[in-house]
Design an enzyme around this catalytic site. Structure first.
Site, PDB file in Angstrom:
ATOM      1  N   ASP A 101       0.811  -1.217   0.000  1.00  0.00           N
ATOM      2  CA  ASP A 101       0.000   0.000   0.000  1.00  0.00           C
ATOM      3  C   ASP A 101       0.845   1.268   0.000  1.00  0.00           C
ATOM      4  O   ASP A 101       1.990   1.282   0.434  1.00  0.00           O
ATOM      5  CB  ASP A 101      -0.969   0.007   1.186  1.00  0.00           C
ATOM      6  CG  ASP A 101      -0.289  -0.213   2.535  1.00  0.00           C
ATOM      7  OD1 ASP A 101       0.739  -0.916   2.574  1.00  0.00           O
ATOM      8  OD2 ASP A 101      -0.789   0.304   3.543  1.00  0.00           O
ATOM      9  N   GLU A 128      -0.519  -2.120   5.326  1.00  0.00           N
ATOM     10  CA  GLU A 128       0.441  -2.007   6.424  1.00  0.00           C
ATOM     11  C   GLU A 128       0.386  -0.634   7.060  1.00  0.00           C
ATOM     12  O   GLU A 128       0.546  -0.494   8.275  1.00  0.00           O
ATOM     13  CB  GLU A 128       1.862  -2.291   5.909  1.00  0.00           C
ATOM     14  CG  GLU A 128       2.921  -2.406   7.011  1.00  0.00           C
ATOM     15  CD  GLU A 128       3.407  -1.075   7.556  1.00  0.00           C
ATOM     16  OE1 GLU A 128       3.740  -0.995   8.743  1.00  0.00           O
ATOM     17  OE2 GLU A 128       3.449  -0.090   6.772  1.00  0.00           O
ATOM     18  N   GLU A 129       0.142   0.381   6.241  1.00  0.00           N
ATOM     19  CA  GLU A 129       0.188   1.752   6.736  1.00  0.00           C
ATOM     20  C   GLU A 129      -0.904   2.062   7.756  1.00  0.00           C
ATOM     21  O   GLU A 129      -0.785   3.024   8.517  1.00  0.00           O
ATOM     22  CB  GLU A 129       0.111   2.750   5.570  1.00  0.00           C
ATOM     23  CG  GLU A 129       1.314   2.726   4.643  1.00  0.00           C
ATOM     24  CD  GLU A 129       2.593   3.204   5.297  1.00  0.00           C
ATOM     25  OE1 GLU A 129       2.541   3.651   6.455  1.00  0.00           O
ATOM     26  OE2 GLU A 129       3.655   3.130   4.652  1.00  0.00           O
ATOM     27  N   HIS A 175       7.892   8.691   4.310  1.00  0.00           N
ATOM     28  CA  HIS A 175       6.657   9.477   4.405  1.00  0.00           C
ATOM     29  C   HIS A 175       6.854  10.928   3.968  1.00  0.00           C
ATOM     30  O   HIS A 175       5.939  11.735   4.092  1.00  0.00           O
ATOM     31  CB  HIS A 175       6.026   9.422   5.807  1.00  0.00           C
ATOM     32  CG  HIS A 175       5.568   8.065   6.211  1.00  0.00           C
ATOM     33  ND1 HIS A 175       4.595   7.837   7.151  1.00  0.00           N
ATOM     34  CD2 HIS A 175       5.941   6.825   5.797  1.00  0.00           C
ATOM     35  CE1 HIS A 175       4.398   6.542   7.311  1.00  0.00           C
ATOM     36  NE2 HIS A 175       5.219   5.900   6.492  1.00  0.00           N
TER      37      HIS A 175
END
Length: 392
Positions: free
Chosen positions: A79, A138-139, A362
Site C-alpha cells: 500500500d 500495512e500503513e 513518508h
C-alpha cells in the site's frame, strides 16, 4: 547455489526496476490495492505459481520445492500513502495526486516478485516450500492481522520480511536479534469545558487551558514515571480547539501516539494518560474522555532467525554489509506474523545522497536507490533457501 542465485537476480535487474517504477506510478491506498493485487496475480500466473487472492486485497502464493521439508514465508507490503509526491522531475512519479509510495512498499512488492521468479526457477532444488505474502494495508496497521486471519502463516515454520530503509546507507543491511520496531498505539483525548465570551472568562471553563496543560504535563509520563532503561515515546501530533478569536472554547480534541518495546511499559503509559487527562481536566473544572487503541506490537526478531539472516548477509554480500544500529521507534505490523511463528525483519539500506534517496520515509521527496533493489530480492531468496536447507 548461492552464486547461481546472485546471477539469476542480476539477470532480472532491468525487469525489477521496471516493476518498481510501474508500481510507483500507480499508488493505491490501504485496502484499495485492487490494481496492484491484480498485477501480482497476473505476474504469478505467468510463472505458473499457484496463488489465491485474499479479501478484499492481497495475495498468498506457494512455491513447492522438489524435496519435502519445512515452510518459510516471505512478506512484502503493497500500500501507498496519502502524500503528494514532490519528485515531479522523475519520469515515474506518481500519477495519482495526493497518493504516493513514500515508504518503499512499491520496492518491496517488486523485490518479492523477482524473488518469486528466481525461486520458481530453482524450485526443484528447494528442500521445502516457500510461502509468498503480498500484504495490503500495512500503513493502517491492519493488513498483517487480516492476512494472518485468512491463513497466511498456516503451516508456516518461519517468516521473513524486508523494509527498504533510507536512514541506512545503500547496500548495508540491518537484522539484529531482539527489538527492531516499537509498538505503535493511537490515543485521542476529548476535553469538555464550558464555553463563553472571551471578555467574561470567569463564567467559563476554558478547554484551551485544559488541553494546553495536558499537552505540556503528559510528557512527564515518560520522563518521570517510565524506567529510563525502557525506551518510550509519547507524542501529541494533533490538537483541535476553539471556533473563533473571541469565544472561549468549550471542547478540545488531542490525538497522539505511544511507542515502546514491552507490554508492561505500554500498559503503564496507557493508564497514566487516563490519569493525567482526568486529573488535569478536574483541576480546571472540566471533564476528559480517553480513547486508547492498541496498534502494531513491537517487532522482536527471533534470535536464531536473526543469526541466520546475519550469516546469509555476510556470505552473500560480504561482512562489511552487515549493519548494526539502534532499533527504530517506527511501527510495523509485521509483528502480527511473529506472534504466530518465529522469524525476523531486515532493513535494507537505500540512503544515498548522490542519488537523492536520503529523504525520510513518508516525505514527499522519498525515493529509493534502485541499485539496492537487487539486494532485497537476493536477500529474500537466500534467506528462504538457507532456512530450508538448515532446518530439514
Amino acid at each position: 547455489m548461492g552464486k547461481n542465485i546472485k546471477e539469476i537476480i542480476a539477470s532480472y535487474n532491468d525487469e525489477l526496476v521496471a516493476i518498481r517504477r510501474k508500481l510507483h506510478k500507480e499508488p493505491e491506498l490501504s485496502w484499495q490495492e485492487f490494481k496492484t493485487t491484480q498485477f501480482v496475480c497476473d505476474y504469478l500466473e505467468q510463472l505458473n505459481i499457484p496463488y489465491r487472492k485474499t479479501e478484499p486485497t492481497g495475495v498468498i502464493a506457494d512455491i513447492t520445492g522438489g524435496k519435502q521439508g519445512k515452510t518459510v514465508a516471505l512478506r512484502a507490503d503493497m500500500d501507498a500513502l496519502s502524500v503528494y509526491e514532490l519528485n515531479r522531475e522523475l519520469e515515474y512519479h506518481s500519477q495519482e495526486d495526493g497518493k504516493m509510495h513514500a515508504c518503499g512498499h512499491d520496492a518491496h512488492t517488486a523485490m518479492l516478485l523477482i524473488a518469486a521468479k528466481a525461486l520458481n526457477e530453482i524450485k526443484d532444488e528447494l528442500e521445502g516450500e516457500v510461502r509468498l505474502i503480498f500484504q495490503p494495508a500495512e500503513e493502517v496497521a491492519t493488513g498483517a492481522k487480516e492476512m494472518v486471519r485468512q491463513g497466511a502463516v498456516e503451516s508456516v515454520d518461519n517468516v521473513f520480511g524486508i523494509h527498504i530503509w533510507s536512514q541506512i546507507p545503500s547496500h548495508k543491511i540491518q537484522c539484529a536479534p531482539g527489538p527492531s520496531f516499537a509498538s505503535a498505539d493511537l490515543f485521542k483525548v476529548i476535553f469538555k469545558g464550558r464555553g463563553g465570551h472571551a471578555a467574561m472568562p470567569h463564567d467559563t471553563v476554558d478547554a484551551v487551558m485544559i488541553a494546553s496543560s495536558f499537552a505540556l504535563n503528559v510528557q512527564t509520563v515518560v520522563s518521570r514515571t517510565v524506567n529510563p532503561l525502557r525506551p518510550a515515546v509519547l507524542t501529541i501530533g494533533k490538537m483541535e480547539v476553539g471556533t473563533r478569536f473571541n469565544v472561549i472554547a468549550e471542547n478540545a480534541v488531542l490525538e497522539g501516539t505511544v511507542r515502546c518495546f514491552d507490554v508492561e511499559t505500554r500498559q503503564h503509559i496507557e493508564a497514566q494518560i487516563h490519569q493525567y487527562a482526568e486529573q488535569i481536566a478536574a483541576i480546571y473544572g472540566g471533564t476528559a474522555e480517553v480513547e486508547y487503541n492498541y496498534g502494531t506490537q513491537a517487532v522482536i526478531n527471533d534470535k536464531d532467525s536473526a543469526e541466520l539472516a546475519r550469516q546469509v548477509i555476510e556470505q552473500s554480500f560480504g561482512e562489511e554489509s552487515y549493519y548494526l544500529d539502534d532499533p527504530t521507534m517506527g511501527g510495523e505490523d509485521f509483528s502480527f506474523y511473529l506472534d504466530k511463528v518465529p522469524g525476523c525483519f531486515a532493513l535494507v539500506g537505500c540512503g544515498n545522497a548522490e542519488k537523492d534517496s536520503q529523504w525520510a520515509h513518508h516525505h514527499g521527496r522519498f525515493n529509493v536507490d534502485e541499485d539496492t533493489l537487487k539486494v532485497g530480492s537476493e536477500l529474500f531468496v537466500q534467506y528462504a533457501v538457507n532456512f530450508l536447507k538448515r532446518n530439514n
